[in-house]
Design an enzyme around this catalytic site. Sequence first.
Site, PDB file in Angstrom:
ATOM      1  N   MET A  31       0.839  -1.198   0.000  1.00 22.89           N
ATOM      2  CA  MET A  31       0.000   0.000   0.000  1.00 22.89           C
ATOM      3  C   MET A  31       0.880   1.255   0.000  1.00 22.89           C
ATOM      4  O   MET A  31       1.547   1.550   0.985  1.00 22.89           O
ATOM      5  CB  MET A  31      -0.935  -0.006   1.207  1.00 22.89           C
ATOM      6  CG  MET A  31      -1.894  -1.192   1.222  1.00 22.89           C
ATOM      7  SD  MET A  31      -3.031  -1.163   2.633  1.00 22.89           S
ATOM      8  CE  MET A  31      -4.051   0.262   2.221  1.00 22.89           C
ATOM      9  N   SER A  88      -3.387   1.139  -5.045  1.00 23.33           N
ATOM     10  CA  SER A  88      -3.122   0.108  -4.044  1.00 23.33           C
ATOM     11  C   SER A  88      -4.228   0.065  -2.993  1.00 23.33           C
ATOM     12  O   SER A  88      -4.526  -0.998  -2.433  1.00 23.33           O
ATOM     13  CB  SER A  88      -1.763   0.324  -3.380  1.00 23.33           C
ATOM     14  OG  SER A  88      -1.687   1.593  -2.767  1.00 23.33           O
ATOM     15  N   CYS A 111      13.572  -0.007  -8.032  1.00 25.00           N
ATOM     16  CA  CYS A 111      12.796  -0.109  -6.791  1.00 25.00           C
ATOM     17  C   CYS A 111      11.932  -1.363  -6.806  1.00 25.00           C
ATOM     18  O   CYS A 111      11.882  -2.118  -5.829  1.00 25.00           O
ATOM     19  CB  CYS A 111      11.939   1.135  -6.610  1.00 25.00           C
ATOM     20  SG  CYS A 111      10.943   1.129  -5.102  1.00 25.00           S
ATOM     21  N   CYS A 133       9.919   9.417  -7.151  1.00 28.60           N
ATOM     22  CA  CYS A 133       9.380   9.749  -5.833  1.00 28.60           C
ATOM     23  C   CYS A 133      10.311  10.591  -4.987  1.00 28.60           C
ATOM     24  O   CYS A 133       9.871  11.462  -4.239  1.00 28.60           O
ATOM     25  CB  CYS A 133       8.983   8.470  -5.094  1.00 28.60           C
ATOM     26  SG  CYS A 133      10.372   7.385  -4.643  1.00 28.60           S
TER      27      CYS A 133
END
EC number: 2.8.1.13
Length: 381
Positions: free
Chosen positions: A19, A25, A112, A208
């Site tokens: 999440m 998500s 990632c 991000c």
Amino acid sequence: MNSLGLDKAPKNTRVVVAMSGGVDSSVTAALLAQEGYDVVGVTLQLYDHGLTVGKKGACCAGQDIYDARQVADKLGIPHYVLDYENKFSDAVMQEFADSYLNGETPIPCVRCNQRVKFRDLLDQARDLGAEAMATGHYVRRVPGAYGAEMHRGTDPSRDQSYFLFATTQPQLDFLRFPLGDVPKTETRAIAAKLGLAVAAKPDSQDICFVPEGGYAKVVEKLRPGSIEPGEIVHLDGRVLGHHDGVINFTVGQRRGIGVHDVGSNNKPLYVVKVEPQTHRVYVGPKEALARHRVTLRDVNWLGRSDEPTRDVPVTVKLRSMSQPAPAKVTLQEAGPTGTSAVVVLEAPQYGIAPGQACVFYQGERLLGGGWICRDDQTVPQ
């Protein structure tokens, strides 16, 4: 057989949902909880928030962790926040900085997924007793005669398979993607119907951990004093100008170069080669970017063991937003950088940048991909 393809009742099937605090998500967790699965939400804290001060829409930032917890509370499922800052720094951010300094254009989102979410988090999911891990990615996991296959998401505008090319077969066997057949508009409608506060939350954008000021600031922070100025050189050897650092350029770039080709009727110039050793950026006309052949390193192959690996007809994506191009791929023997491959394109492609990914498809099925190596183009000395 339940909806996840496991031979258990949903209530007896534990699923860990990654999440991020976003709508995708969150809806993934909600749909599985509605079906009666034993859902556990996990959110990763990935980076030093000081690097992203003022950035909006960043995945796994403080607000996103709060949003994920709020959704989990509403759904009545347990929720854990795991501190992965050191793992993320070692596996993603350090390489990101080095890649730019080496004249490449990295894709940290792939790393990632490859090194953190689908490796470390997946192991954590197993430790929590899960029999599957679900994410909100828009890709499809399709049962095949020889195991699970990854296919593009049904909605082509949302397909995220390019960023998941490094997923291995054992990982794919454990993973589930409930939104693979769902348009994004429907995802938001489901979130609104369920009263989830993230229903209208904007999608995360770009990288991000990169602040709105640009990735150069992150590289400078991670590698102080490493960004050096240099020359902007035409392929014919003329020095056209100077730059503040090679990290500000990528092969195929047209805008923001800061020079014009004097004497050629202001014909547009493109970045053709970035040479970190000499701190030079080479520029030239668009035709100088044309490539028929691409060499790849660290290739992940999801084809079956009985399928051919030479001159395999595929379509390839050379950037996440590029259109698939017909090609043939041949795998090479494994070496120091893992399995390599050579891709021969049916028609020349432009702006193929080292450090980006070349991803292979047969129809809707993802066969794998690899990292684009530097080309062997010669430039004036």
